[in-house]
Design an enzyme around this catalytic site. Structure first.
Site, PDB file in Angstrom:
ATOM      1  N   LYS A 173       0.718  -1.126  -0.059  1.00 57.70           N
ATOM      2  CA  LYS A 173      -0.042  -0.033   0.137  1.00 57.70           C
ATOM      3  C   LYS A 173       1.139   1.071  -0.126  1.00 57.70           C
ATOM      4  O   LYS A 173       1.352   1.479   1.169  1.00 57.70           O
ATOM      5  CB  LYS A 173      -0.890  -0.091   1.297  1.00 57.70           C
ATOM      6  CG  LYS A 173      -2.475   0.582   1.052  1.00 57.70           C
ATOM      7  CD  LYS A 173      -2.447   2.005   1.254  1.00 57.70           C
ATOM      8  CE  LYS A 173      -1.799   2.921   2.186  1.00 57.70           C
ATOM      9  NZ  LYS A 173      -1.588   4.527   1.654  1.00 57.70           N
ATOM     10  N   GLU A 248       9.810   1.822  10.577  1.00 56.39           N
ATOM     11  CA  GLU A 248      10.778   2.751  10.268  1.00 56.39           C
ATOM     12  C   GLU A 248      10.119   4.335  10.349  1.00 56.39           C
ATOM     13  O   GLU A 248       9.383   4.596   9.379  1.00 56.39           O
ATOM     14  CB  GLU A 248      11.356   2.632   8.921  1.00 56.39           C
ATOM     15  CG  GLU A 248      12.220   1.270   8.847  1.00 56.39           C
ATOM     16  CD  GLU A 248      13.482   1.459   9.424  1.00 56.39           C
ATOM     17  OE1 GLU A 248      14.068   2.272   9.809  1.00 56.39           O
ATOM     18  OE2 GLU A 248      13.710   0.196   9.763  1.00 56.39           O
ATOM     19  N   CYS A 282      13.652  11.498   5.965  1.00 54.95           N
ATOM     20  CA  CYS A 282      13.728  11.147   7.503  1.00 54.95           C
ATOM     21  C   CYS A 282      14.971  11.311   8.198  1.00 54.95           C
ATOM     22  O   CYS A 282      15.097  11.626   9.291  1.00 54.95           O
ATOM     23  CB  CYS A 282      13.191   9.882   7.779  1.00 54.95           C
ATOM     24  SG  CYS A 282      14.090   8.381   6.695  1.00 54.95           S
ATOM     25  N   GLU A 385       9.318  16.407  14.857  1.00 52.93           N
ATOM     26  CA  GLU A 385       9.718  16.482  13.433  1.00 52.93           C
ATOM     27  C   GLU A 385       8.919  17.390  12.771  1.00 52.93           C
ATOM     28  O   GLU A 385       7.478  17.251  12.793  1.00 52.93           O
ATOM     29  CB  GLU A 385       9.527  14.995  12.850  1.00 52.93           C
ATOM     30  CG  GLU A 385      10.084  14.887  11.570  1.00 52.93           C
ATOM     31  CD  GLU A 385       9.908  13.500  11.117  1.00 52.93           C
ATOM     32  OE1 GLU A 385       8.800  13.035  11.192  1.00 52.93           O
ATOM     33  OE2 GLU A 385      10.668  12.614  10.393  1.00 52.93           O
TER      34      GLU A 385
HETATM   35  P1  NDP Z   1       2.412   8.369   7.579  1.00 50.47           P
HETATM   36  O1  NDP Z   1       2.686   7.876   8.616  1.00 50.47           O
HETATM   37  O2  NDP Z   1       1.308   9.537   7.339  1.00 50.47           O
HETATM   38  O3  NDP Z   1       1.954   7.570   6.134  1.00 50.47           O
HETATM   39  C1  NDP Z   1       2.933   6.347   5.720  1.00 50.47           C
HETATM   40  C2  NDP Z   1       1.955   5.417   5.227  1.00 50.47           C
HETATM   41  O4  NDP Z   1       1.085   4.725   6.176  1.00 50.47           O
HETATM   42  C3  NDP Z   1       1.048   5.928   4.170  1.00 50.47           C
HETATM   43  O5  NDP Z   1       0.937   4.669   3.128  1.00 50.47           O
HETATM   44  C4  NDP Z   1      -0.108   5.916   4.565  1.00 50.47           C
HETATM   45  O6  NDP Z   1      -1.274   6.214   3.846  1.00 50.47           O
HETATM   46  C5  NDP Z   1      -0.271   4.714   5.559  1.00 50.47           C
HETATM   47  N1  NDP Z   1      -1.217   4.861   6.668  1.00 50.47           N
HETATM   48  C6  NDP Z   1      -1.741   6.022   7.468  1.00 50.47           C
HETATM   49  N2  NDP Z   1      -2.297   5.604   8.442  1.00 50.47           N
HETATM   50  C7  NDP Z   1      -2.391   4.081   8.449  1.00 50.47           C
HETATM   51  C8  NDP Z   1      -3.113   3.327   9.171  1.00 50.47           C
HETATM   52  N3  NDP Z   1      -3.842   3.663  10.218  1.00 50.47           N
HETATM   53  N4  NDP Z   1      -2.919   1.906   9.183  1.00 50.47           N
HETATM   54  C9  NDP Z   1      -2.032   1.367   8.098  1.00 50.47           C
HETATM   55  N5  NDP Z   1      -1.161   2.667   7.265  1.00 50.47           N
HETATM   56  C10 NDP Z   1      -1.581   3.903   7.432  1.00 50.47           C
HETATM   57  O7  NDP Z   1       3.831   8.971   6.897  1.00 50.47           O
HETATM   58  P2  NDP Z   1       4.047  10.058   5.546  1.00 50.47           P
HETATM   59  O8  NDP Z   1       3.529   9.454   4.268  1.00 50.47           O
HETATM   60  O9  NDP Z   1       3.466  11.422   6.046  1.00 50.47           O
HETATM   61  O10 NDP Z   1       5.657  10.216   5.643  1.00 50.47           O
HETATM   62  C11 NDP Z   1       6.382  11.050   6.156  1.00 50.47           C
HETATM   63  C12 NDP Z   1       6.786  10.265   7.492  1.00 50.47           C
HETATM   64  O11 NDP Z   1       7.525   8.961   7.314  1.00 50.47           O
HETATM   65  C13 NDP Z   1       7.958  11.029   8.393  1.00 50.47           C
HETATM   66  O12 NDP Z   1       7.702  11.040   9.575  1.00 50.47           O
HETATM   67  C14 NDP Z   1       9.279  10.668   8.086  1.00 50.47           C
HETATM   68  O13 NDP Z   1      10.062  10.893   8.996  1.00 50.47           O
HETATM   69  C15 NDP Z   1       9.053   9.256   8.096  1.00 50.47           C
HETATM   70  N6  NDP Z   1       9.905   8.168   7.278  1.00 50.47           N
HETATM   71  C16 NDP Z   1      10.823   7.421   7.874  1.00 50.47           C
HETATM   72  C17 NDP Z   1      11.806   6.804   7.259  1.00 50.47           C
HETATM   73  C18 NDP Z   1      12.627   5.699   7.845  1.00 50.47           C
HETATM   74  O14 NDP Z   1      13.349   5.280   7.293  1.00 50.47           O
HETATM   75  N7  NDP Z   1      12.949   5.855   9.213  1.00 50.47           N
HETATM   76  C19 NDP Z   1      11.946   6.950   5.870  1.00 50.47           C
HETATM   77  C20 NDP Z   1      11.064   7.974   5.293  1.00 50.47           C
HETATM   78  C21 NDP Z   1       9.992   8.550   5.945  1.00 50.47           C
HETATM   79  P3  NDP Z   1      -1.691   7.660   3.224  1.00 50.47           P
HETATM   80  O15 NDP Z   1      -0.698   8.274   2.632  1.00 50.47           O
HETATM   81  O16 NDP Z   1      -2.883   7.018   2.492  1.00 50.47           O
HETATM   82  O17 NDP Z   1      -2.206   8.336   4.583  1.00 50.47           O
END
Ligand code: NDP
Length: 484
Positions: A173, A248, A282, A385
């Protein structure tokens, strides 16, 4: 208008309920495609297809599996220009960055794990002369993979490649905000001859499609990259179901410049660490600590270098900074810059959107590289963040003080340390509580090393051996050689 499709059981199909969400080009603020608003029925179909495909895929010879994955890598490379353009329009990042970083890395992810499985070893332990233990590692079944929007294809394939290489089948997803490259990638998987059901991609909202995937009883493994808050929700769902999960999550990374650093490297390195991908990595060093004797001169040079970053249309080849990914992200970044002012910060550079970029981009979500000084270590801007082109810059007196500052956050993803003193480099690296420390560099990635965070930056590790282990279940077989 282009309708993105789900990829289920080897076919590109619309969502069961026929509902679509708007997909925006953030550089123009305009809707440019439709993304499936998938739900439980779509997830059910995808999990079913992945379940049926598991037996044949997991038992396929490693060499054949590797060949198919290498073919996918070849196709990513052959379509790199098209994929980079799609990622640029979906995400707002400069085309040059998508072409030089995101897309090549997606191909490398596949190449790395496709060849890694050809050289697997397993452990064996002899108990003197009485028995031999050996460990069998077997794929776990259907892996649920959920990825974010900042490095869409790079991070999606970073999870899909090891899951498939180890013999799992996958339901992925991608972020609903940046679905386009995962859609094009689905087409490439079909072209590569990936058997139906081995990889399924269900597009849609996290709270709906993502949640249904995490909850599904036939998905024993969840690999998630995204925000810390979402990670908490996933852990709450997956934990009581005894799923194996890896998270992550976010970061608030320190970038530490000692007075003895080679500034010709530390300066451009720090500018990159602060603003790459509009600060939406990130691993970005969003807290920049500079040792007191060089603080004033460093700030001056850092501001000069940051001013030279060209904020522009992401499609233009000389653009360094594109747009933020969405209106929501623009509002979040603006909120934190306002908060920084309330918390006593001084805006040294930026602080808002730039002058209109062009007629095409007049409604895009651009934000100027922003540097803030004078914030205390406990203020929210220094602890939470932001995930945008905003860096807080602060002086420090000595090693002990900067280690205290570096660790003064709930996150622990990564850090950079710039110094010519090798003893200090090792000492400081050991004392900063995070998953990766870069010495005299930033975001230099070796795919073999464990990757992940401490504290609220995550649970588990990805990368080379860690990923191979995460996606497989170890079974010990103890064979007696003689009567005990
Ligand atoms: P989100 O947590 O908002 O979303 C990540 C994914 O999870 C998306 O596909 C989102 O879908 C999905 N999602 C949201 N809610 C749920 C749920 N209840 N159950 C299952 N899936 C869900 O993160 P962002 O997309 O905003 O990404 C940015 C974040 O990612 C930052 O905090 C960044 O630091 C972190 N990140 C961490 C990395 C690492 O390696 N540690 C690397 C890159 C980013 P949808 O988009 O449809 O909401």
């Amino acid at each position: 208008m282009l309708e993105i499709k789900n990829y289920i059981n080897g076919e590109l199909v619309g969502p069961a309920e026929g509902r679509y969400l708007d997909n925006f080009d953030p550089a123009t603020g305009q809707v440019y495609s439709k993304v499936p608003d998938s739900g439980g029925v779509d997830v059910e179909r995808a999990v079913d297809a992945a379940g049926h495909a598991f037996s044949a895929w997991s038992r396929m010879s490693t060499a054949k599996r590797s060949d198919i994955l290498l073919k996918i890598a070849d196709l990513i490379e052959a379509n790199a220009d098209r994929l980079a353009r799609a990622e640029c329009i979906d995400n707002g990042k400069p085309l040059s960055l998508a072409r030089s970083l995101d897309i090549p890395r997606a191909a490398t992810n596949f190449r790395f794990f496709a060849t890694r499985i050809l050289h697997s070893q397993s452990e064996s332990h002899a108990m003197d002369y009485s028995a031999i233990n050996y460990t069998l590692r077997r794929p776990r079944g259907v892996a649920g993979i959920i990825s974010p929007w900042n490095l869409p294809l790079y991070l999606f394939t970073w999870k899909v490649a090891p899951a498939l290489a180890t013999g799992n089948t996958v339901v992925g997803k991608p972020s609903e905000v940046t679905p386009m490259t995962a859609f094009l990638f689905s087409e490439l998987c079909i072209e590569a001859g990936l058997p139906p059901g081995v990889l399924n991609v269900v597009h849609g909202a996290g709270a709906k499609a993502g949640q249904a995937l995490v909850e599904h009883p036939a998905v024993p493994t969840i690999s998630f990259t995204g925000g810390t808050k979402t990670g908490g929700t996933i852990a709450k769902t997956a934990g009581p179901l005894f799923k194996k999960y890896s998270l992550e999550l976010g970061g608030k990374n320190p970038n530490v410049v000692f007075a003895d650093a080679d500034l010709d490297k530390a300066l451009p390195g720090s500018v990159r660490a602060s603003f790459a991908n509009q600060g939406q990595v990130c691993l970005c060093g969003s807290r920049l600590f500079v040792e007191a004797p060089i603080y004033d001169s460093f700030v001056e040079r850092f501001l000069d270098a940051s001013k030279k970053l060209r904020v522009g249309d992401p499609l233009e080849p000389d653009t360094d900074q594109g747009s933020l990914v969405s209106k929501a992200q623009f509002e979040k970044v603006s909120y934190y810059v306002d908060l920084a002012k309330e918390e006593g910060g001084e805006i040294l550079l930026g602080g808002g959107p730039p002058a209109p970029i062009s007629d095409r981009c007049k409604e895009g979500y651009f934000f100027y590289p922003t540097v803030i000084a004078g914030l205390g270590m406990n203020c929210r801007v220094n602890r939470e963040e932001i995930f945008g082109p905003v860096v807080a810059i602060m002086p420090f007196k000595n090693e002990d003080e900067v280690i205290e500052y570096a660790n003064a956050t709930d996150y622990g993803l990564a850090a950079s340390v710039w110094t010519k003193d090798i003893d200090r480099a090792h000492r400081v690296s050991e004392r900063i509580n995070c998953g990766t420390v870069w010495v005299n560099c930033w975001m230099l990635r070796d795919l073999r090393v464990p990757f992940g965070g401490m504290k609220q930056s995550g649970v588990g590790r990805e990368g080379g051996e860690e990923a191979m282990r995460f996606f497989t279940e170890p079974k010990n077989v103890c064979v007696a050689l003689r009567d005990a």
